[in-house]
Design an enzyme around this catalytic site. Structure first.
Site, mmCIF file in Angstrom:
data_model
loop_
_atom_site.group_PDB
_atom_site.id
_atom_site.type_symbol
_atom_site.label_atom_id
_atom_site.label_comp_id
_atom_site.label_asym_id
_atom_site.label_seq_id
_atom_site.Cartn_x
_atom_site.Cartn_y
_atom_site.Cartn_z
ATOM 1 N N PRO A 1 43.491 67.366 69.011
ATOM 2 C CA PRO A 1 43.255 68.048 67.727
ATOM 3 C C PRO A 1 44.256 69.160 67.399
ATOM 4 O O PRO A 1 43.907 70.338 67.357
ATOM 5 C CB PRO A 1 41.834 68.590 67.897
ATOM 6 C CG PRO A 1 41.727 68.851 69.365
ATOM 7 C CD PRO A 1 42.512 67.761 70.035
ATOM 8 N N CYS A 2 45.491 68.772 67.129
ATOM 9 C CA CYS A 2 46.496 69.762 66.739
ATOM 10 C C CYS A 2 46.141 70.408 65.397
ATOM 11 O O CYS A 2 46.653 71.483 65.070
ATOM 12 C CB CYS A 2 47.885 69.137 66.697
ATOM 13 S SG CYS A 2 48.028 67.687 65.647
#
Length: 346
Positions: A317-318
């Site tokens: 989850p950048c």
């Protein structure tokens, strides 16, 4: 792609009636011919079930449709300049071409003028347009799930050689030369935020990206070169797993992904990505926070670079990493998607 049945029926009626007020509102892709058209196209109208509707020309291009030669959705003489018409036709004459400075000079075209006119008319630069057309060809068989050989003649070429070029330049091999290569499989996944491409082998997922992500083409090439693989259409257990998990994620019933991942990066990049996975759903961290957690408080710029190199969107989850001042920062899938994802997770 527009999926709401009410809008689709409205747009189909507008297409049948050739309503000019819908110009610019939607484009229609015709599955039986492989072309996309303006609402007022004079050609014989397709059946409803053979139509796909798109809000932008770029979406239609990435979905593998080519511009209709009758209504010329990207080069209508009453709407765009002679320069744009010339360049659109040049792309169709050689859609797998990667445009460079000397190519513009050969046509006596100023590159900056082409960029400006395309951006104003279509919301994308000429290079982005050419890339979308090229990627659309490469993704055509991945999207349809058909064998490569079955899509060659439907790809818009008089022979299969152009299709093989467009596919192999991105995916790494001519369809007839795969026997001696390690093979990764790729699938087109439709999601609530737009189509994604998933690439994996029989044990792990290697790549998950939005199809319209800037730089996707280079990402895919880098992946298959570093793994010394060819990439062909198909499904594997990890791809099927991530498709199921994405459905649950967008429905709001899943917050932690279990699909096994292959992390292709340097030790530092992998350490950053492992920190991202530990950010709880509904929360955010800054680049500085990640750097501190790694014991390298001054390395926030390196963290940001590693964040941008992530090839597994949503799963790693950048999008949960923001600037220290609270601003969203960048996101390869686009800031609109990043904002939506953060809101969805909260």
């Amino acid at each position: 792609m527009i999926r709401d049945d009410e809008h689709k029926q409205e747009y189909y009626r507008a297409l049948v009636d050739k309503k000019s007020e819908y110009e610019g509102v939607f484009y229609v892709g015709v599955k039986t011919t492989g072309v996309f058209c303006r609402p007022t196209c004079p050609a014989r109208k397709p059946k409803y079930e053979n139509c796909e509707f798109y809000a932008t020309s770029k979406e239609a291009l990435l979905a593998s449709f080519r511009p209709c030669q009758r209504c010329r959705p990207l080069s209508h003489p009453n709407q765009v300049s002679e320069l744009v018409t010339q360049l659109v036709e040049a792309v169709e004459n050689n859609p797998e071409k990667r445009w460079k400075e000397q190519d513009f000079k050969a046509l006596s075209v100023d590159e900056s003028t082409a960029r400006r006119q395309f951006k104003k008319r279509f919301g994308m630069t000429f290079v982005e347009y050419a890339r979308a057309r090229r990627m659309g060809l490469a993704l055509k068989n991945i999207r349809s799930g058909e064998k490569i050989i079955d899509t060659q003649l439907a790809s818009g070429y008089d022979s299969s050689s152009g299709f093989r070029d467009a596919f192999s330049r991105i995916m790494g091999a001519s369809p007839t030369l795969l026997e001696d290569s390690k093979v990764l499989k790729a699938a087109w996944l439709d999601t609530r935020l737009g189509p994604m491409i998933a690439i994996g082998d029989e044990s792990k997922l290697y790549l998950l990206e939005f199809v319209d992500r800037r730089g996707l083409e280079l990402e895919v090439e880098r992946l298959r070169k570093r793994t010394k693989s060819a990439i062909i259409p198909g499904l594997t257990e990890p791809i099927q797993s991530i498709e199921k998990e994405l459905t649950q994620y967008f429905e709001g019933t899943l917050t932690e992904f279990k699909t096994p991942l292959f992390l292709m990066g340097s030790p530092f990049q992998k350490s950053v990505w492992e920190q991202l996975i530990q950010i709880p759903s509904g929360e955010t961290r800054s680049y500085a926070d990640i750097a501190i957690s790694l014991g390298k408080p001054t390395a926030y710029r390196a963290v940001a670079k590693a964040n941008g190199a992530n090839q597994l969107a949503i799963v790693i989850p950048c999008h949960r990493v923001i600037n220290s001042n609270g601003e969203l920062g960048g996101y390869g899938g686009g800031l609109t998607r990043k904002k939506w994802l953060l809101s969805h997770e909260k």
